[in-house]
Design an enzyme around this catalytic site. Structure first.
Site, PDB file in Angstrom:
ATOM      1  CG  ASP A 137      -1.821   1.233   1.252  1.00 64.66           C
ATOM      2  OD1 ASP A 137      -2.922   1.194   0.676  1.00 64.66           O
ATOM      3  OD2 ASP A 137      -1.404   2.237   1.860  1.00 64.66           O
ATOM      4  N   GLY A 170      -9.719  -3.424  -3.087  1.00 64.54           N
ATOM      5  CA  GLY A 170     -10.664  -4.447  -2.672  1.00 64.54           C
ATOM      6  C   GLY A 170     -12.091  -4.108  -3.067  1.00 64.54           C
ATOM      7  CB  ALA A 209      -3.218   1.630  -2.526  1.00 64.62           C
ATOM      8  CG  ASP A 210      -3.558  -2.794   0.764  1.00 70.41           C
ATOM      9  OD1 ASP A 210      -3.190  -3.238  -0.333  1.00 70.41           O
ATOM     10  OD2 ASP A 210      -2.864  -2.870   1.790  1.00 70.41           O
ATOM     11  CB  SER A 211      -9.363   0.203   1.696  1.00 73.19           C
ATOM     12  OG  SER A 211      -8.765  -0.182   2.926  1.00 73.19           O
TER      13      SER A 211
END
Length: 398
Positions: free
Chosen positions: A143, A176, A171-173
């Site tokens: 991230d 997803g 970025a991760d969230s």
């Protein structure tokens, strides 16, 4: 054992979750909260050198929040027997979610073409750091690295302090969530075509998409976005100001809101000030404007201004830390925090699903599973008998 379904919205959809860390679990959490049967496939103890990512502190808040409403089975995909079981599961699955490096799928024979040969209706969702091909495809995605490469750090913080990472895994969230949207679109399209497809989402592309108007400004106006602290880059007054007892968050964008603000704080003469006549001028003369506003707001506390300004139609609010945020009356009204219990009976709190459906709402019916808790149950659903399951345990396949 009958599974308790969190919602009827996605009831009957079976998801095989091969993902780790945050982006993948965020994706499948949304599906699980709306009733999909999410099977979290994890390696048996000692197989994965990075098993601490999913094996340590499973009762901690972060793991529980990410993995509620899912089932867990252990499966050693480094053994041919383990891969054979996975492919057998794919026969009756709807979705497979993975965040391996792109070459791993082909090496294991679980790339989209291979899965489609088993089940033409399967939807494979692949989450990666930089995409499934291209010069950076083999790089590990993280991230903070992508926040830097995707431009977010360049517009976060103050000009004098330099780039700053955001305080959450943007970025991760976001990746997803984009992947979950892609899966739902693919499921809807499958209703028409009868065929699955390959859904791809990367941290880099998702982060750039989240930059939204900042990137669009540069592409179309040539305006290079820079860090502006708490000030909005193109609107004023819009930022954080000093009240008598704390920080006041103000969002007075647009001419009509500006006029209402001036009247509400008893400075109607500011509307006629030549330096504040338009939004671009207020941005240009932001230092003087912010100074005058800080002087005004310093006369009363935050809650005084929040009430007065909102009553006048001017967006304003306090700046909370996490404990303060959770005590807010509207946050409590929205039911943001849900009480549940782990498989061992310990009470734990998780964050509710923020998307509300009127007829088929999401719910949280089970805590995150223990490591491999449902292995035997899931294998029995695939027609393995007790002796076969015992043999697989002896061979360390599960």
């Amino acid at each position: 054992m009958s599974r308790i379904c969190a919602s009827s919205a996605l009831q009957g959809i079976k998801v095989i979750d091969l993902s780790r860390v945050r982006a993948g679990p965020t994706c499948v959490r949304m599906l699980a909260d709306f009733g999909a049967d999410v099977i979290r496939v994890e390696p048996p103890a000692g197989v994965d050198p990075n098993e601490d990512i999913f094996a340590v502190n499973r009762l901690g808040g972060d793991f529980q929040n990410l993995n509620r409403n899912k089932r867990s089975m252990t499966l050693n995909l480094k053994k041919p027997e383990g891969l054979a079981i996975l492919k057998r599961m794919v026969e009756t699955a709807d979705v497979v979610v993975e965040n391996w490096r792109p070459d791993v799928k082909a090496r294991l024979g679980v790339d989209y073409a291979s899965l489609r040969a088993i089940n033409p209706r399967i939807i494979l969702a692949s989450i990666s750091g930089f995409g499934q091909d291209g010069p950076y495809a083999g790089r590990p995605g993280f991230d903070q690295i992508v926040q830097g490469m995707g431009g977010l750090m360049s517009v976060t913080g103050y000009p004098e302090t330099g780039p700053l990472r955001a305080g959450i895994a943007v970025a991760d969230s976001s990746t997803g969530l984009y992947a979950a949207i892609g899966i739902l679109v693919a499921l809807r399209e499958r209703d028409q075509s009868g065929e699955g497809q390959w859904v791809q989402a990367s941290l880099l592309h998702s982060q750039i998409a989240m930059m939204d108007f900042q990137v669009a400004r540069f592409l179309n106006e040539g305006d290079i976005p820079r860090a502006a602290g708490n000030d909005h880059p193109t609107s004023a007054p819009m930022g954080v100001f000093n009240a008598a007892d704390g920080l006041l968050n103000l969002g007075a964008a647009g001419q009509g809101t500006w006029v209402r603000l001036c009247k509400a704080i008893a400075h109607p003469e500011w509307v006629a000030d030549a330096e504040f006549a338009t939004e671009p001028l207020r941005v240009k003369n932001r230092a003087r404007l912010n100074s005058q506003l800080n002087e005004v707001f310093g006369a009363h506390g935050v809650q005084h201004w929040v009430a007065l300004l909102n009553d006048a139609g001017v967006p304003a609010g306090p700046v909370y830390d996490v404990p303060e945020m959770l005590e807010d009356a509207q946050v409590k009204h929205l039911g943001v925090v849900i009480d549940t219990r782990t498989g061992k009976g310990e009470p734990i709190k998780v964050i509710s699903q923020p998307v509300t459906l009127s007829r088929t709402p999401a719910s949280i019916v089970t805590a995150a599973p223990a490591w491999g808790e449902h292995t035997a149950e899931i294998l029995a659903e695939c027609d393995f008998d007790a002796a076969e399951i015992a043999g697989l345990r002896e061979q360390l396949v599960i």
